[in-house]
Design an enzyme around this catalytic site. Structure first.
Site: not given
Length: 388
Positions: A276, A329
């Site tokens: 991320h 996700e």
């Protein structure tokens, strides 16, 4: 570092990290992401705590109004949102043509078209020089009508008639009802409600920044949201949850996890669902969704947990100087599949929540008067040269 590159001092450029990483481009009261702590919040409240204990409408009110609603305010806001969900006849008549256009199944490009039409039908005005009450009305209208339009487009693509929204259900319950025409299982609704709340907003991500750039120019709320949708379509942003599940399909079996993961890492390929740009520890949204997925159980959740463990182990082994962790996700895809959503609905489902954050950011940006207008450093051939 400041450098002139033959420019006059008053136009000297300031070098910043690629992608504007770590650059504070604005001030916000809507929330923040503290990546080293693995924590993010909406205004003064932990977003994960809100996801566990409050409704999406309460969080929506918090972002728009600055405080959590009283019971009376909550009821009044629910009524306002319910009225704003209804698609006007001028738009409803065109939705079948929008749904049928093109061979692809993607809903978000069609949503852009429908929202642009809505802005014309309802004569939505620029946020510059108009009453802030109008901006708020438009923002609530757009965020409220988005799930209705997305579900209608989805059903029309399947040869089914859209179903009108109903009252008395949560945000997730309504979304699942609009898609299927029937009330959903309570476990699916609870899991999806938490997911929607946890993904309403998340700092100055690419789509939110896009919306604020448009709003800084004084554009109307729909134009800002359509810009955000275009950014959100990118597979590195809103399009990642289905690709994380595609990776699980590609792996196929437990004995293939190690070789598949090692080959991808050594080839320098991105593994969807890991890493991320902000978090340097585990994404708190991933932790919450993992808990929900594993509580429900099933082969998919157990296989995903095995893959996650081996990916994290191999990443730590092969790239010890670059710690990567699970992001939202990876487990979002698992949870949405458990809730019966097809993969082409993963990013639209994400949009149902994130449009609330986009519109809240547009309202905040509209309070300012400074256009967001950075510069680019020219690195082409020296100019001027003779024109041949």
């Amino acid at each position: 570092m400041t450098t002139t590159h033959d420019r006059a001092p008053e136009t000297a450029l300031i070098d910043v990290p690629a992608g504007l990483a770590g650059v504070a481009a604005a001030e916000t009261r809507l929330g923040d992401v503290r990546g080293r702590e693995g924590f993010f919040h909406y205004r003064q409240y932990s977003a994960i705590d809100l996801a566990r204990h409050r409704s999406l409408e309460d969080v929506w009110f918090l972002l728009v109004e600055g405080e959590l609603p009283t019971p009376a305010q909550s009821e009044a806001f629910a009524d306002e949102v319910a009225a704003a969900r209804v698609v006007p006849d001028e738009v409803a008549r065109v939705l079948p043509a929008i749904a049928a256009a093109g061979a692809g199944r993607a809903l978000l490009p069609r949503l852009r078209t429908a929202l642009s039409l809505l802005a014309s039908v309802e004569d939505m005005q620029p946020v510059w020089g108009t009453d802030p009450a109008f901006h708020r009305r438009d923002a609530v209208r757009i965020a409220a009508i988005t799930p209705t339009v997305l579900a209608a487009l989805h059903r029309l693509r399947q040869g089914l008639d859209p179903v009108p929204p109903i009252d008395g259900v949560s945000a997730a319950g309504l979304w699942l009802y609009l898609l299927s025409g029937s009330r959903a299982d309570a476990r699916d609704v609870e899991a999806l409600d938490r997911y929607l709340i946890a993904t309403v907003d998340h700092g100055f991500n690419a789509s939110t920044f896009t919306a604020r750039v448009a709003a800084s120019a004084g554009s109307d709320v729909v134009s800002a949201v359509c810009g955000a949708i275009g950014t959100f379509l990118g597979p590195l942003h809103g399009g990642a949850p289905d690709r994380a599940l595609d990776a699980l399909d590609d792996i196929g079996s437990r004995e293939r996890i190690g070789p598949w993961v090692r080959a991808r890492i050594e080839a320098g390929d991105r593994i969807m669902g890991f890493g991320h740009p902000v978090y340097r520890t585990e994404d708190p949204r991933a932790a919450m969704l993992r808990e929900m997925a594993l509580t429900r159980g099933g082969e998919l959740a157990e296989f995903a947990a095995d893959v996650e463990r081996q990916v994290l182990t191999l990443l730590a082994e092969i790239k010890p100087d670059r710690p990567l962790h699970t992001n939202v996700e990876f487990w979002a895809g698992v949870v949405m599949e458990q809730c019966g959503l097809s993969r082409d609905l993963f990013t639209p489902t994400f949009t149902v929540s994130r449009v609330i954050g986009w519109t809240a950011n547009v309202l905040e940006q509209a309070q300012g008067t400074k256009i967001i207008r950075p510069s680019a450093r020219y690195v082409g051939p020296p100019a001027p040269q003779p024109v041949p």
